[in-house]
Motif scaffolding. Structure first.
Motif, PDB file in Angstrom:
ATOM      1  N   PHE A 105      -1.005  13.060  12.042  1.00  0.00           N
ATOM      2  CA  PHE A 105      -0.168  12.812  10.869  1.00  0.00           C
ATOM      3  C   PHE A 105      -1.058  13.166   9.680  1.00  0.00           C
ATOM      4  O   PHE A 105      -2.072  12.512   9.450  1.00  0.00           O
ATOM      5  N   SER A 106      -0.741  14.205   8.957  1.00  0.00           N
ATOM      6  CA  SER A 106      -1.644  14.676   7.909  1.00  0.00           C
ATOM      7  C   SER A 106      -0.972  14.690   6.541  1.00  0.00           C
ATOM      8  O   SER A 106       0.240  14.560   6.424  1.00  0.00           O
ATOM      9  N   LEU A 107      -1.799  14.871   5.535  1.00  0.00           N
ATOM     10  CA  LEU A 107      -1.331  14.998   4.159  1.00  0.00           C
ATOM     11  C   LEU A 107      -2.438  15.636   3.348  1.00  0.00           C
ATOM     12  O   LEU A 107      -3.584  15.715   3.791  1.00  0.00           O
ATOM     13  N   VAL A 108      -2.075  16.076   2.160  1.00  0.00           N
ATOM     14  CA  VAL A 108      -3.044  16.594   1.200  1.00  0.00           C
ATOM     15  C   VAL A 108      -2.759  15.877  -0.115  1.00  0.00           C
ATOM     16  O   VAL A 108      -1.603  15.765  -0.528  1.00  0.00           O
ATOM     17  N   THR A 109      -3.797  15.363  -0.753  1.00  0.00           N
ATOM     18  CA  THR A 109      -3.625  14.685  -2.035  1.00  0.00           C
ATOM     19  C   THR A 109      -4.799  14.984  -2.942  1.00  0.00           C
ATOM     20  O   THR A 109      -5.926  15.181  -2.474  1.00  0.00           O
ATOM     21  N   ARG A 110      -4.530  15.015  -4.217  1.00  0.00           N
ATOM     22  CA  ARG A 110      -5.586  15.217  -5.197  1.00  0.00           C
ATOM     23  C   ARG A 110      -6.124  13.883  -5.703  1.00  0.00           C
ATOM     24  O   ARG A 110      -7.300  13.776  -6.036  1.00  0.00           O
ATOM     25  N   ASP A 111      -5.267  12.847  -5.708  1.00  0.00           N
ATOM     26  CA  ASP A 111      -5.674  11.648  -6.420  1.00  0.00           C
ATOM     27  C   ASP A 111      -5.176  10.319  -5.851  1.00  0.00           C
ATOM     28  O   ASP A 111      -5.341   9.292  -6.491  1.00  0.00           O
ATOM     29  N   ALA A 112      -4.598  10.295  -4.660  1.00  0.00           N
ATOM     30  CA  ALA A 112      -4.050   9.032  -4.145  1.00  0.00           C
ATOM     31  C   ALA A 112      -4.711   8.600  -2.835  1.00  0.00           C
ATOM     32  O   ALA A 112      -4.092   7.935  -2.014  1.00  0.00           O
ATOM     33  N   HIS A 113      -5.951   8.938  -2.660  1.00  0.00           N
ATOM     34  CA  HIS A 113      -6.662   8.600  -1.426  1.00  0.00           C
ATOM     35  C   HIS A 113      -6.639   7.106  -1.125  1.00  0.00           C
ATOM     36  O   HIS A 113      -6.493   6.699   0.024  1.00  0.00           O
ATOM     37  N   GLY A 114      -6.796   6.289  -2.149  1.00  0.00           N
ATOM     38  CA  GLY A 114      -6.816   4.841  -1.959  1.00  0.00           C
ATOM     39  C   GLY A 114      -5.520   4.311  -1.364  1.00  0.00           C
ATOM     40  O   GLY A 114      -5.545   3.453  -0.481  1.00  0.00           O
ATOM     41  N   LEU A 115      -4.385   4.806  -1.839  1.00  0.00           N
ATOM     42  CA  LEU A 115      -3.096   4.377  -1.289  1.00  0.00           C
ATOM     43  C   LEU A 115      -2.993   4.753   0.183  1.00  0.00           C
ATOM     44  O   LEU A 115      -2.692   3.919   1.031  1.00  0.00           O
ATOM     45  N   TYR A 116      -3.271   5.995   0.506  1.00  0.00           N
ATOM     46  CA  TYR A 116      -3.084   6.468   1.876  1.00  0.00           C
ATOM     47  C   TYR A 116      -4.083   5.850   2.848  1.00  0.00           C
ATOM     48  O   TYR A 116      -3.766   5.637   4.014  1.00  0.00           O
ATOM     49  N   ALA A 117      -5.290   5.537   2.377  1.00  0.00           N
ATOM     50  CA  ALA A 117      -6.285   4.900   3.239  1.00  0.00           C
ATOM     51  C   ALA A 117      -5.780   3.551   3.755  1.00  0.00           C
ATOM     52  O   ALA A 117      -6.084   3.162   4.885  1.00  0.00           O
ATOM     53  N   LYS A 118      -4.991   2.848   2.956  1.00  0.00           N
ATOM     54  CA  LYS A 118      -4.432   1.554   3.375  1.00  0.00           C
ATOM     55  C   LYS A 118      -3.497   1.694   4.576  1.00  0.00           C
ATOM     56  O   LYS A 118      -3.208   0.712   5.253  1.00  0.00           O
ATOM     57  N   PHE A 119      -3.039   2.904   4.847  1.00  0.00           N
ATOM     58  CA  PHE A 119      -2.124   3.154   5.959  1.00  0.00           C
ATOM     59  C   PHE A 119      -2.776   3.936   7.088  1.00  0.00           C
ATOM     60  O   PHE A 119      -2.102   4.481   7.949  1.00  0.00           O
ATOM     61  N   GLY A 120      -4.122   3.997   7.071  1.00  0.00           N
ATOM     62  CA  GLY A 120      -4.854   4.595   8.171  1.00  0.00           C
ATOM     63  C   GLY A 120      -5.247   6.049   7.993  1.00  0.00           C
ATOM     64  O   GLY A 120      -5.906   6.616   8.860  1.00  0.00           O
ATOM     65  N   PHE A 121      -4.865   6.678   6.899  1.00  0.00           N
ATOM     66  CA  PHE A 121      -5.261   8.066   6.664  1.00  0.00           C
ATOM     67  C   PHE A 121      -6.733   8.110   6.279  1.00  0.00           C
ATOM     68  O   PHE A 121      -7.208   7.264   5.522  1.00  0.00           O
ATOM     69  N   THR A 122      -7.454   9.077   6.831  1.00  0.00           N
ATOM     70  CA  THR A 122      -8.876   9.243   6.559  1.00  0.00           C
ATOM     71  C   THR A 122      -9.142  10.706   6.216  1.00  0.00           C
ATOM     72  O   THR A 122      -8.318  11.580   6.499  1.00  0.00           O
ATOM     73  N   PRO A 123     -10.323  10.997   5.632  1.00  0.00           N
ATOM     74  CA  PRO A 123     -10.675  12.410   5.422  1.00  0.00           C
ATOM     75  C   PRO A 123     -10.677  13.148   6.767  1.00  0.00           C
ATOM     76  O   PRO A 123     -10.845  12.534   7.823  1.00  0.00           O
ATOM     77  N   LEU A 124     -10.496  14.446   6.718  1.00  0.00           N
ATOM     78  CA  LEU A 124     -10.463  15.245   7.942  1.00  0.00           C
ATOM     79  C   LEU A 124     -11.733  15.031   8.757  1.00  0.00           C
ATOM     80  O   LEU A 124     -12.843  15.100   8.224  1.00  0.00           O
ATOM     81  N   ALA A 125     -11.578  14.785  10.042  1.00  0.00           N
ATOM     82  CA  ALA A 125     -12.719  14.564  10.925  1.00  0.00           C
ATOM     83  C   ALA A 125     -13.522  15.852  11.099  1.00  0.00           C
ATOM     84  O   ALA A 125     -14.737  15.806  11.251  1.00  0.00           O
ATOM     85  N   ALA A 126     -12.845  16.978  11.100  1.00  0.00           N
ATOM     86  CA  ALA A 126     -13.521  18.262  11.288  1.00  0.00           C
ATOM     87  C   ALA A 126     -12.934  19.291  10.315  1.00  0.00           C
ATOM     88  O   ALA A 126     -12.191  20.185  10.712  1.00  0.00           O
ATOM     89  N   PRO A 127     -13.262  19.177   9.030  1.00  0.00           N
ATOM     90  CA  PRO A 127     -12.662  20.085   8.052  1.00  0.00           C
ATOM     91  C   PRO A 127     -12.984  21.554   8.312  1.00  0.00           C
ATOM     92  O   PRO A 127     -12.216  22.427   7.918  1.00  0.00           O
ATOM     93  N   ASP A 128     -14.083  21.820   9.014  1.00  0.00           N
ATOM     94  CA  ASP A 128     -14.451  23.203   9.311  1.00  0.00           C
ATOM     95  C   ASP A 128     -13.499  23.851  10.319  1.00  0.00           C
ATOM     96  O   ASP A 128     -13.496  25.067  10.485  1.00  0.00           O
TER      97      ASP A 128
END
Length: 150
Positions: free
Chosen positions: A106-129
């Motif tokens: 389940f993915s998303l892209v955001t410029r400025d709402a990381h804090g909101l999405y982190a509360k629902f289990g979203f994390t930075p990409l595990a392997a951005p490469d």
């Protein structure tokens, strides 16, 4: 804070309200109304309305095969309603949707709402490469012939 009503069906009035916000957003500035309508028809839509006035308060859209993958996009809270916790309420509804359970990604892209999405289990990409994309910034601000490459 007034009472809220959630909906997943959209109609012309909702399309107008959603388009009025997204056409000015940084991620799809200038999006044609017809393009947005096509995108909404092919997606799960989450609308949060003021129960008394019926006015749109917040919106989110999810593109998904409803089995393995979902992409959260076009999330917004109407400017006059920000600070009321509507983003959180909307996201609670999104992540609880029956068609979005048991997904591998389940993915998303955001410029400025990381804090909101982190509360629902979203994390930075595990392997951005490993990720790749085609990005066309300003696409909707170009003329139709420019978008078609003619």
């Amino acid at each position: 804070m007034s009472a809220l009503r959630f909906a997943e069906d959209w109609n012309e009035a909702d399309l107008s309200a959603v388009h009025a916000v997204l056409v000015r957003s940084y991620w799809c500035e200038g999006i044609p109304r017809e393009t947005l309508a096509r995108a909404m028809r092919g997606s799960l839509n989450f609308l949060l309305h003021d129960a008394e006035s019926g006015e749109l308060a917040a919106y989110a859209r999810v593109v998904s095969d409803r089995a393995t993958f979902a992409y959260l996009c076009d999330v917004f809270v109407i400017e006059s309603r920000r600070g009321e916790g509507l983003g959180r309420r909307l996201m609670e509804r999104v992540v609880a949707h029956p068609d979005l359970q048991g997904l591998r990604r389940f993915s998303l892209v955001t410029r400025d709402a990381h804090g909101l999405y982190a509360k629902f289990g979203f994390t930075p990409l595990a392997a951005p490469d490993r990720g790749m994309e085609i990005v066309r910034p300003g696409l909707y601000l170009q003329s139709t012939s420019e978008r078609a490459g003619t």
